[in-house]
Design an enzyme around this catalytic site. Structure first.
Site, mmCIF file in Angstrom:
data_model
loop_
_atom_site.group_PDB
_atom_site.id
_atom_site.type_symbol
_atom_site.label_atom_id
_atom_site.label_comp_id
_atom_site.label_asym_id
_atom_site.label_seq_id
_atom_site.Cartn_x
_atom_site.Cartn_y
_atom_site.Cartn_z
ATOM 1 N N LYS A 28 1.307 -1.312 -0.114
ATOM 2 C CA LYS A 28 -0.489 -0.380 -0.109
ATOM 3 C C LYS A 28 1.248 1.207 -0.101
ATOM 4 O O LYS A 28 0.493 2.144 -1.240
ATOM 5 C CB LYS A 28 -0.642 0.409 1.261
ATOM 6 C CG LYS A 28 -1.908 0.698 1.036
ATOM 7 C CD LYS A 28 -2.878 0.649 2.455
ATOM 8 C CE LYS A 28 -3.677 -0.340 2.407
ATOM 9 N NZ LYS A 28 -4.267 -0.939 3.639
ATOM 10 N N ARG A 98 -3.514 3.076 8.605
ATOM 11 C CA ARG A 98 -3.315 1.394 8.025
ATOM 12 C C ARG A 98 -2.351 0.701 8.163
ATOM 13 O O ARG A 98 -1.519 0.915 7.869
ATOM 14 C CB ARG A 98 -4.387 2.286 6.860
ATOM 15 C CG ARG A 98 -5.282 2.659 6.438
ATOM 16 C CD ARG A 98 -5.995 2.828 4.641
ATOM 17 N NE ARG A 98 -7.195 3.462 5.105
ATOM 18 C CZ ARG A 98 -8.074 3.062 4.803
ATOM 19 N NH1 ARG A 98 -8.171 2.410 4.091
ATOM 20 N NH2 ARG A 98 -8.784 3.900 4.503
ATOM 21 N N GLY A 107 -8.223 -7.325 4.838
ATOM 22 C CA GLY A 107 -8.856 -7.573 6.130
ATOM 23 C C GLY A 107 -8.158 -8.373 7.576
ATOM 24 O O GLY A 107 -9.092 -8.318 8.172
ATOM 25 N N MET A 109 -5.558 -6.707 9.005
ATOM 26 C CA MET A 109 -4.934 -6.020 9.783
ATOM 27 C C MET A 109 -5.305 -4.988 9.884
ATOM 28 O O MET A 109 -5.992 -5.055 9.172
ATOM 29 C CB MET A 109 -2.954 -6.295 9.309
ATOM 30 C CG MET A 109 -2.475 -7.304 9.592
ATOM 31 S SD MET A 109 -0.560 -7.212 9.719
ATOM 32 C CE MET A 109 -0.342 -6.515 7.712
ATOM 33 N N ARG A 343 -4.194 -1.077 -6.439
ATOM 34 C CA ARG A 343 -3.609 -2.598 -6.078
ATOM 35 C C ARG A 343 -3.908 -3.040 -7.109
ATOM 36 O O ARG A 343 -5.044 -3.433 -7.695
ATOM 37 C CB ARG A 343 -3.191 -3.130 -4.566
ATOM 38 C CG ARG A 343 -4.493 -3.196 -4.089
ATOM 39 C CD ARG A 343 -4.903 -3.667 -2.608
ATOM 40 N NE ARG A 343 -6.047 -4.046 -2.508
ATOM 41 C CZ ARG A 343 -6.552 -4.169 -1.196
ATOM 42 N NH1 ARG A 343 -5.758 -4.345 -0.636
ATOM 43 N NH2 ARG A 343 -8.007 -4.259 -1.162
ATOM 44 N N HIS A 459 -15.487 -8.553 1.654
ATOM 45 C CA HIS A 459 -14.707 -9.613 1.917
ATOM 46 C C HIS A 459 -14.618 -11.289 0.888
ATOM 47 O O HIS A 459 -13.776 -11.656 0.740
ATOM 48 C CB HIS A 459 -15.027 -9.849 4.090
ATOM 49 C CG HIS A 459 -13.526 -10.644 4.440
ATOM 50 N ND1 HIS A 459 -13.968 -12.187 4.519
ATOM 51 C CD2 HIS A 459 -12.416 -10.894 4.434
ATOM 52 C CE1 HIS A 459 -12.884 -12.825 5.368
ATOM 53 N NE2 HIS A 459 -11.899 -11.960 5.285
ATOM 54 N N SER A 767 13.498 -43.148 -15.639
ATOM 55 C CA SER A 767 12.653 -42.231 -15.145
ATOM 56 C C SER A 767 12.876 -42.715 -13.674
ATOM 57 O O SER A 767 12.711 -43.114 -12.969
ATOM 58 C CB SER A 767 11.090 -43.037 -15.722
ATOM 59 O OG SER A 767 10.056 -42.706 -15.123
ATOM 60 N N CYS A 835 8.268 -39.580 -13.125
ATOM 61 C CA CYS A 835 7.592 -40.311 -13.043
ATOM 62 C C CYS A 835 6.304 -40.086 -11.551
ATOM 63 O O CYS A 835 5.793 -40.526 -10.903
ATOM 64 C CB CYS A 835 7.019 -41.275 -14.020
ATOM 65 S SG CYS A 835 8.206 -43.274 -13.060
ATOM 66 N N TYR A 855 11.178 -34.805 -19.620
ATOM 67 C CA TYR A 855 10.142 -34.742 -19.227
ATOM 68 C C TYR A 855 10.518 -34.832 -18.055
ATOM 69 O O TYR A 855 10.609 -35.633 -17.060
ATOM 70 C CB TYR A 855 9.128 -35.555 -20.240
ATOM 71 C CG TYR A 855 9.591 -37.138 -20.571
ATOM 72 C CD1 TYR A 855 8.500 -37.355 -19.136
ATOM 73 C CD2 TYR A 855 10.868 -37.550 -20.003
ATOM 74 C CE1 TYR A 855 8.789 -38.635 -18.569
ATOM 75 C CE2 TYR A 855 10.844 -39.117 -20.480
ATOM 76 C CZ TYR A 855 9.946 -39.580 -19.270
ATOM 77 O OH TYR A 855 9.773 -41.013 -18.798
HETATM 78 C C1 PEP Z 1 7.891 -43.753 -7.843
HETATM 79 O O1 PEP Z 1 8.224 -44.789 -7.268
HETATM 80 O O2 PEP Z 1 8.351 -42.760 -7.654
HETATM 81 C C2 PEP Z 1 7.120 -43.939 -8.669
HETATM 82 C C3 PEP Z 1 6.294 -43.530 -9.742
HETATM 83 O O3 PEP Z 1 6.619 -45.457 -9.091
HETATM 84 P P1 PEP Z 1 5.188 -46.285 -7.297
HETATM 85 O O4 PEP Z 1 5.153 -44.808 -6.627
HETATM 86 O O5 PEP Z 1 4.148 -46.949 -8.362
HETATM 87 O O6 PEP Z 1 6.269 -47.067 -6.567
#
Ligand code: PEP
Ligand code: MG
Length: 886
Positions: A28, A98, A107, A109, A343, A459, A767, A835, A855
């Site tokens: 502010k 303020r 809201g 403080m 703001r 609010h 992975s 993954c 990825y």
């Molecule tokens: C992991 O272990 O990160 C994985 C993707 O396999 P899971 O969760 O099936 O053990």
């Protein structure tokens, strides 16, 4: 030593601060300075810095010695500009005090208005305005606000006194009390202060100012502010507040006065449409508190066309200056317009996206800036269901559509009850006359929020919208009775526990549960995501093992499957029995017989998944979990299975007992299954390759990647890979079709990460299974820890993030770095991804980008979030300053 500057002055077109001093002056304060500098009519004042707040807390609630002197100097400048004096009985300057932290906490403080009024100055104000009623009303408001905020006196004492006075005078409304009545009320209020605190209400304006300043600083650590910071992950340091002392401008000086809040665009839809809530003859908080339902801005345009025009000009100037949608507080005092603050306007995620895309079209910002403004976690709001416009619904009221999406749940009437039921896993909708900061915890756990009063800037609307909650406010069709735990809509009484539905896009309130529809990736969101894809370098795949999941993930922009957990397919009704037969078989022949039954089912699953993912890679993982997970547990289940597969229950129980492991997650699972029972891997490899052949024959491109779990030794991988290759060769030769496929491994054990150079001799891709890798690196069970000590650790500052949600960069992350480097040394074209659950966490996505993965893979609903996070990671690496998701 040079003097530390604690106080920054602003006024009459010149300010000592500027917009980039947000950390020091709070949001502010920095904006007041900036607005002053660009020629917006801001009432003059000064800001006491957030560093003073830090000093206050670090030094036992004391102040730097030269603070008061600097305050007096700044005040003198304000007095000069206004031609008024603080405490002058004839021409008194009044100020507001303020809060305003670097991080906005609407809201949360304190604010005290009308500071500087006492028995003498009130007369001066009365004479100056020719309005004693107004002067005494301001005075009684000051005493009440002051007693509540600074002295902690129960506000009910004042409300009751007000009610009594009205009764005594035979009037219904506050504004029907005349000056004399209000004068008497001031006396009563002062007596309350004396009775409750054994002190007189301080009449010295400077003393009032200092106490108000203390109250603002103290409010940083009020419970509701602490709760808000915890929910929004704002540190105490970021939440340290500045104190803004500013000339009071009065919106309640008659019908040529008023006050309002404006948005330069619609905060719910993002539409480029000036938008304001306004009240004639009212003071600041009346609009925001939502106690009186405000007027449409057209009323202002009709009554004061010149002021309206001026307001539009400033709004436009402010938006262009800040290059973002603004939330502006304004007050008209006897026909003169003042801008009290501006703001960045809080908005729904849908509005955020539309505004960002529109501003690119308007050439106000570039695509990169547009992408950088939308925080990944926020778009989750856009991926969730909306009310089906064709749904049959019993509409019982209509309010203002203040927050996105839809909500279905049991009506509850207090925040405490909402929290209680939500803890039990129930879905609730919080219904209130209006909400206040004390309700934030309950709002957070509710599906949606419904209020009977208040406007788009109340609010409930601001906080609800920011939380991404479906929110309908100002629904005058309903009458809420919190004490009776019910609301009445016409002749319908909705009691606590009754199901209601809200539509945050239309403002409809409906009885019962309405049908919802899935979101769409088109329109502005689609445009933004297209820019996201142009920017990001990191690929995004999905974790799914169903064709439905695969199709949804494709719609959300997934570029393949990063993990198909085949075991999930075995839990379905038609599969579980042959699976159990396989596990319980006495020998290989028995296992093969059962696997024969599973083969066609798996093949069909894979065919559908390959079709859904046509042309994109699909990683299918061989069986992973400990086998006993598939077996019955209770005696009844054991009996039923024994009958079904025709064995004696006692024998079955014996086998089940034999499969028991003390520590199954570190036991007979992962590739260890496929090595000890190669026929399992053989069947799965056959199902995958036969499905791939079938889909190829249908003329579609298939890219299968077969993944071996829980590898620790390269020899484990080699054994499994040889087997897969052998089966693949057989299947392809028999079909006369050649398919390009890969065999790779999960890296989810520390040993695999450390020996990644060796493992990459066999693996064509890696992975990272960060769920298991975190579990095995930290020695913390992924299944139990969150419910027990990890929560305690987080609450007590031992850890500041959950390592199963955000990657532990220093530990697990270091293993990933090592594995990527060693793996690519052996095999430069090694494909590397992640993954584990972390793959959908924006901060982890940033890490994955920095460490050079190809990825990330995450659940279908998180795919757009990961795409956006990947674009942010790239923009950060180009030097753009984008806040991390919390
Ligand atoms: C992991 O272990 O990160 C994985 C993707 O396999 P899971 O969760 O099936 O053990
Ligand atoms: Mg795993």
């Amino acid at each position: 030593m040079s003097k530390v500057k604690h106080v920054y002055f602003f006024g009459a077109g010149k300010a000592e601060g500027s917009a980039d001093m947000k950390r020091l002056l709070g949001g502010k304060g920095a904006n007041l300075a900036e607005m002053t500098n660009i020629g917006i009519p801001v009432p003059p004042g000064f800001t006491i810095t957030t560093d003073v707040c830090r000093y206050y807390y670090n030094n036992n609630k004391t102040y730097p010695p030269d603070l008061d002197e600097q305050i007096k100097e700044a005040l003198a400048k304000v007095e000069e500009i206004m031609g008024m004096k603080f405490g002058d009985p004839k021409n008194p300057l009044l100020v507001s005090v303020r809060s305003g932290a670097a991080e906005s906490m609407p809201g949360m403080m304190e604010t005290i208005l009308n500071v500087g009024l006492n028995d003498e100055t009130v007369e001066g104000l009365a004479q100056k305005t020719q309005n004693p009623r107004f002067a005494y009303d301001s005075y009684r408001r000051l005493i009440q606000m002051y007693s509540d905020v600074a002295l902690g006196i129960n506000i009910d004492f004042f409300e009751n006194a007000l009610e009594e006075k009205k009764k005594e005078k035979g009037v219904k409304l506050d504004n029907e009390l005349d000056a004399d009545a209000l004068k008497e009320l001031v006396k009563t209020y002062k007596e309350i202060v004396r009775r409750e605190r054994g002190m007189d209400f301080p009449s010295d304006p400077m003393e009032q100012l200092y106490i108000a300043r203390d109250a603002v600083f103290n409010s940083r650590d009020a419970e509701r502010a602490i709760t808000y910071r915890r929910i929004n992950k704002i540190s105490d340091d970021e939440g340290s507040t500045a104190v803004n002392v500013q000339t009071m401008i009065f919106g309640n000086m008659g019908d040529d006065s008023g006050t309002g809040v404006a948005f330069t665009r619609d905060p719910n839809t993002g539409e480029k449409k000036f938008f304001a809530d306004f009240l004639f003859n009212a003071q600041g908080e009346d609009v925001v508190a939502g106690v009186r339902t405000p007027l449409h801005v057209d009323e202002l345009a009709k009554a004061m066309p010149d002021i309206y025009k001026e307001l539009l000009e400033y709004a436009d100037k402010l938006e262009k200056h800040y290059k973002d949608m603004q939330d502006i507080e304004f007050t008209i005092q006897q026909g003169r317009l003042w801008i009290l603050q501006t703001r960045r306007g809080k908005r729904t995620a849908a509005a955020e996206v539309k505004i960002a895309v529109d501003m690119v079209k308007e050439k106000m910002i570039d695509k990169e800036t547009a992408v950088s403004r939308v925080m990944p976690e926020r778009i989750d709001q856009l991926l969730h269901p909306m009310v089906d416009p064709k749904a049959e619904a019993k509409v019982i009221g209509k309010g203002l559509p203040a927050g996105p999406g839809a909500a279905v749940g049991k009506a509850v009437f207090t925040a405490a009850r909402a929290e209680e039921l939500a803890k039990k896993g129930e879905k609730v909708v919080l219904v209130r006359t209006f909400t206040s900061p004390e309700d934030v915890g309950g709002m957070h756990v509710s599906q949606g929020i419904l209020t009977s009063t208040g406007g788009m800037t109340s609010h409930a609307a601001i906080v609800g919208r920011d939380m991404g909650k479906c929110c309908v406010v100002g629904c005058g069709d309903i009458k809420v009775d919190e004490a009776e735990k019910q609301f009445i809509a016409g002749d319908i009484v909705v009691k606590e526990g009754d199901i209601i539905s809200l539509d945050g896009n239309t403002g409809k309130v409906m009885l019962g549960e309405v049908k919802l529809i899935e979101p769409s990736m088109s329109g502005d969101f689609g445009t933004l995501m297209q820019w996201v894809d142009e920017i990001r370098k990191l690929g995004v795949r999905t974790n799914t093992d169903t064709p439905v999941g695969a199709r949804r993930a494709r719609e959300f922009g997934a570029e393949g499957i990063g993990l198909c957990r085949t075991e999930h397919m075995f839990f379905e009704a038609d599969r579980i029995t042959p699976m159990r037969e396989m596990i319980l078989a006495d020998d290989e022949a028995g296992r093969r017989k059962a696997l024969e039954k599973l083969l066609p089912m798996q093949r069909n699953d894979f065919i559908e998944i390959f079709e859904a993912m046509e042309g994109y890679p699909v990683i299918i993982r061989t069986l992973d979990p400990p086998l006993h997970e598939f077996l019955p547990h209770t005696p009844e289940e054991v009996d039923a299975l024994a009958r079904e597969i025709n064995v004696h229950p006692a024998n079955l129980q014996k086998k089940i007992d034999a499969l028991h492991e003390a520590n199954p997650m570190l036991g007979h699972r992962g590739c260890r299954l496929g090595i000890t029972y190669p026929e399992i891997t053989e069947m799965q490899a056959r199902a995958i390759m036969e499905a791939a052949v079938e889909v190829t024959k249908r003329g579609k491109k298939v890219i299968p990647e077969i993944m071996i779990p829980l590898v620790g030794f390269v020899s484990e991988l080699k054994a499994q890979k040889d087997l897969v290759d052998k089966v693949a060769k057989e299947v392809m030769e028999k079909a006369g079709v050649t398919i390009k496929y890969m065999v790779g491994t999960m890296i989810e054990l520390p040993r695999a990460a450390i020996t990644a150079d060796e493992i990459a001799q066999q693996a064509e891709f890696f992975s990272f299974g960060t769920n298991d890798l975190t579990q095995t690196t930290l020695g913390v069970s992924r299944d139990d820890a969150q419910g027990t000590f990890l929560r305690f650790y987080a609450d007590n500052g031992i850890i500041d993030f959950d390592p199963f949600m955000t990657i532990d960069e220093k530990g697990v992350g270091e293993l990933i770095r090592i594995a990527v480097e060693k793996g690519r040394k052996t095999r430069p074209d090694l494909e590397v991804g992640i993954c584990g659950e972390h793959g959908g966490d924006p901060n982890t996505v940033d890490f994955c980008h920095r460490v050079g993965l190809d990825y990330v893979s995450c659940s279908p609903f998180r795919v757009p979030i990961a795409r956006l996070a990947a674009a942010h990671a790239e923009l950060r690496s180009r030097g753009m300053n984008i806040k991390k998701d919390k």
